[in-house]
Design a protein around this motif. Structure first.
Motif, PDB file in Angstrom:
ATOM      1  N   ILE A  99      -7.135   4.938  -1.664  1.00 54.89           N
ATOM      2  CA  ILE A  99      -7.993   4.741  -2.825  1.00 54.89           C
ATOM      3  C   ILE A  99      -9.294   5.506  -2.597  1.00 54.89           C
ATOM      4  O   ILE A  99      -9.873   5.463  -1.514  1.00 54.89           O
ATOM      5  N   TYR A 103     -10.404   0.589  -5.512  1.00 56.33           N
ATOM      6  CA  TYR A 103      -9.483  -0.261  -4.752  1.00 56.33           C
ATOM      7  C   TYR A 103      -9.535  -1.689  -5.275  1.00 56.33           C
ATOM      8  O   TYR A 103      -8.511  -2.322  -5.516  1.00 56.33           O
ATOM      9  N   GLU A 105      -6.162  -3.659   6.621  1.00 53.59           N
ATOM     10  CA  GLU A 105      -7.314  -2.826   6.299  1.00 53.59           C
ATOM     11  C   GLU A 105      -8.632  -3.477   6.710  1.00 53.59           C
ATOM     12  O   GLU A 105      -9.706  -3.038   6.309  1.00 53.59           O
ATOM     13  N   GLY A 153       0.779  -1.235   0.000  1.00 54.23           N
ATOM     14  CA  GLY A 153       0.000   0.000   0.000  1.00 54.23           C
ATOM     15  C   GLY A 153       0.812   1.287   0.000  1.00 54.23           C
ATOM     16  O   GLY A 153       0.315   2.326   0.422  1.00 54.23           O
TER      17      GLY A 153
END
Length: 156
Positions: free
Chosen positions: A75, A81, A108, A55
């Motif tokens: 994103i 994403y 995430e 990321g």
């Protein structure tokens, strides 16, 4: 005990997270002085721990006024994403890149620790005991299926 690479990584993540735009610009030599290591150690940490799969986008400029800019990718939408992840996986993916992607999805909260552990096992060399020219494409198909399933389960 943490290695110097772990310490440098934690420091960089901390300052990235504290930066309002999620971007930091550092000098290799200043970081090397701060951590009392050689500049190549800084290069190693950045090239292995701040990857697109994890990321991050890294830009660097060498020379006297050189710098390293590290940006945490944000994103704009769930769909963007999803599309970016599928592009990143492509038609083949190495075990290391797939594991980085799994770590990012876990970080995430798109998957649980248990799911991450199972998927890591499924994509391992031991399970995909095939020649590389077959293994990386099969791993990519598994990872694409994982991403599609995770995003479908989110209902978006």
């Amino acid at each position: 005990m943490s290695s110097i690479s772990d310490i440098i990584e934690r420091y960089l993540i901390k300052i990235i997270n504290e930066a309002p735009a999620g971007t930091v610009q550092v000098k290799r030599s200043e970081l090397a002085d701060l951590f009392q290591c050689v500049p190549s150690q800084i290069n190693y940490v950045i090239s292995t721990r701040f990857t697109v799969e994890k990321g991050y986008i890294v830009e660097s400029k060498r020379g006297g006024g050189g710098y390293i800019r590290i940006r945490k990718v944000r994103i704009s939408s769930f769909k963007a994403y999803y599309d970016a992840l599928l592009r990143m996986i492509g038609s083949q993916i190495t075990q290391a890149a797939a594991e980085d992607l799994i770590a990012r999805l876990r970080e995430e909260d798109l998957m649980t620790d248990r799911e991450a552990k199972m998927i890591r096992q499924l994509i391992s060399r031991e399970v995909l005991n095939l020649p590389v020219h077959l293994r990386d494409p099969i791993r990519a198909r598994v990872m694409r299926a994982v991403v599609m399933t995770l995003f479908a389960s989110k209902g978006e």
